[in-house]
Scaffold this active site. Sequence first.
Site, PDB file in Angstrom:
ATOM      1  N   TRP A 103      67.492  49.106  36.518  1.00 47.68           N
ATOM      2  CA  TRP A 103      66.064  49.034  36.834  1.00 47.68           C
ATOM      3  C   TRP A 103      65.242  48.413  35.722  1.00 47.68           C
ATOM      4  O   TRP A 103      64.300  47.651  35.976  1.00 47.68           O
ATOM      5  CB  TRP A 103      65.524  50.414  37.226  1.00 47.68           C
ATOM      6  CG  TRP A 103      65.974  50.792  38.603  1.00 47.68           C
ATOM      7  CD1 TRP A 103      66.826  51.796  38.945  1.00 47.68           C
ATOM      8  CD2 TRP A 103      65.631  50.126  39.838  1.00 47.68           C
ATOM      9  NE1 TRP A 103      67.029  51.801  40.310  1.00 47.68           N
ATOM     10  CE2 TRP A 103      66.314  50.793  40.887  1.00 47.68           C
ATOM     11  CE3 TRP A 103      64.825  49.037  40.162  1.00 47.68           C
ATOM     12  CZ2 TRP A 103      66.203  50.406  42.224  1.00 47.68           C
ATOM     13  CZ3 TRP A 103      64.715  48.646  41.495  1.00 47.68           C
ATOM     14  CH2 TRP A 103      65.396  49.330  42.505  1.00 47.68           C
ATOM     15  N   ASP A 177      58.885  53.615  32.766  1.00 51.41           N
ATOM     16  CA  ASP A 177      59.224  53.886  34.160  1.00 51.41           C
ATOM     17  C   ASP A 177      59.911  55.259  34.197  1.00 51.41           C
ATOM     18  O   ASP A 177      60.991  55.442  33.640  1.00 51.41           O
ATOM     19  CB  ASP A 177      60.173  52.778  34.646  1.00 51.41           C
ATOM     20  CG  ASP A 177      60.653  52.982  36.080  1.00 51.41           C
ATOM     21  OD1 ASP A 177      60.299  54.007  36.688  1.00 51.41           O
ATOM     22  OD2 ASP A 177      61.389  52.109  36.580  1.00 51.41           O
ATOM     23  N   LYS A 201      61.396  60.531  44.904  1.00 51.44           N
ATOM     24  CA  LYS A 201      62.406  61.395  44.281  1.00 51.44           C
ATOM     25  C   LYS A 201      61.795  62.789  44.049  1.00 51.44           C
ATOM     26  O   LYS A 201      61.907  63.654  44.887  1.00 51.44           O
ATOM     27  CB  LYS A 201      62.938  60.746  43.017  1.00 51.44           C
ATOM     28  CG  LYS A 201      63.609  59.387  43.331  1.00 51.44           C
ATOM     29  CD  LYS A 201      63.589  58.485  42.159  1.00 51.44           C
ATOM     30  CE  LYS A 201      63.824  57.031  42.473  1.00 51.44           C
ATOM     31  NZ  LYS A 201      64.998  56.638  43.206  1.00 51.44           N
TER      32      LYS A 201
HETATM   33  C1  LIG Z   1      64.099  54.022  37.744  1.00 48.78           C
HETATM   34  C2  LIG Z   1      63.662  53.257  38.947  1.00 48.78           C
HETATM   35  N1  LIG Z   1      62.751  52.297  38.803  1.00 48.78           N
HETATM   36  C3  LIG Z   1      62.306  51.591  39.856  1.00 48.78           C
HETATM   37  C4  LIG Z   1      62.763  51.848  41.128  1.00 48.78           C
HETATM   38  C5  LIG Z   1      62.228  51.052  42.300  1.00 48.78           C
HETATM   39  O1  LIG Z   1      61.425  51.876  43.058  1.00 48.78           O
HETATM   40  P1  LIG Z   1      60.727  51.359  44.410  1.00 48.78           P
HETATM   41  O2  LIG Z   1      61.821  51.080  45.384  1.00 48.78           O
HETATM   42  O3  LIG Z   1      59.858  52.486  44.810  1.00 48.78           O
HETATM   43  O4  LIG Z   1      59.957  50.137  44.071  1.00 48.78           O
HETATM   44  C6  LIG Z   1      63.713  52.854  41.328  1.00 48.78           C
HETATM   45  C7  LIG Z   1      64.223  53.127  42.681  1.00 48.78           C
HETATM   46  O5  LIG Z   1      65.121  53.887  42.913  1.00 48.78           O
HETATM   47  C8  LIG Z   1      64.177  53.573  40.209  1.00 48.78           C
HETATM   48  O6  LIG Z   1      65.065  54.552  40.342  1.00 48.78           O
END
Ligand SMILES: Cc1ncc(COP(=O)(O)O)c(C=O)c1O
Length: 372
Positions: A103, A177, A201
């Site tokens: 991510w 994040d 989550k």
């Molecule tokens: C740590 C992290 N960042 C970003 C995201 C992306 O999230 P979204 O699909 O809500 O944009 C996720 C999705 O699982 C994640 O676990």
Amino acid sequence: MNKRIYNFSAGPSCIPKEVLKQIKKESACWKKSNVSVMEISHRSETFLEISNELHENIRKTLNIPKNYEILLLHGGARGMFSAIPLNLFQKKEVVDYVIGGYWSNYAYREASRYCSANAIYINTKTKDNKKIDLIPISEWKLSNSKYLHLCHNETVEGIKIDLSNDEIFKKKIVIADFSSSILSEPLNISNFGLIYASSQKNIGISGIALVIIRKDLVKESCQVFTPSILNFFLQTKHHSLYNTPNTFSWYVSTLIFRWIMKNGGLQKIKINNQKKSNLLYDTLDKSHLYINDINPKYRSTTNVTFRIHEKGLNEKFIELSEKSGFLFLRGHRVMKGMRASIYNSMPFEGVKKLSNFMKDFENQYFPKRKFF
Ligand SMILES: Cc1ncc(COP(=O)(O)O)c(C=O)c1O
């Protein structure tokens, strides 16, 4: 159906039973209004009640100081991968992006479109080459940037950065994040310039990107082509109601925050989460079949990844676990193997039963050394 199902999905993930019951009770008629919560205007008094409660409880639960703004936006965490550079950085500004996994790499790639993102790769191997390791914060190759972006918990790999040494917060404005670790333990918000998390989550169902931003960072100026919907200044001015929000997701989150508070707040939640992850990692470490690839120092408490060294057995494990009521244990397509996401709503009992299932599976399919 009597069999108890345990949902180990990485997100959208399981919701506490009490919350699901409450949603069922209120979904047709919300608070004697004769309409469901999905049918009320976001400008109505009724919805304002939801909004006020949600904001208040987010602030209380996370102990957010007065000089921080709470925003509830669209676009998930990926939306914030764009919104953050667009709002906070100049086009050619150098910004350190720490890359510890899947991510944070995406956050870096998106930011590179809007600023001069400086990649700091922190993923390495332990000395014996057996485990994924992280380069300690003191050895990160920092530029002289004002800002630094990181992902606290890498959901895909099951890696968590240890932020207990707060030296980094003295050097940089840290943006983080927290999508898969928010509300899993108490946080010192004052350490950060901005933290963000998608909601599917620990915050509730999908549909909200929670942003907690220090007020002095909310500026009228941003990159010229920033869409209004992602503009932090505009959204602050409109209390996150610049356009129609995902009203149902806001409502579910109010129930989740009530549930957290009823269950003793983040201090209690942290203890429970530690108990759950300790049990699962202990099961893995005592086994001769399962392998967790992360240096124990950096193991995630919310996403426990593991694999079986005998390839065919991974599929067998998934098949039998599903039949036994343990759902969504298949690992992310990048990591393969298995992943048990054990967010706040997963009860200890679910992890205990999974641990017993894993031991039984090992005894049956890899009986060379008995577990007990
Ligand atoms: C740590 C992290 N960042 C970003 C995201 C992306 O999230 P979204 O699909 O809500 O944009 C996720 C999705 O699982 C994640 O676990």
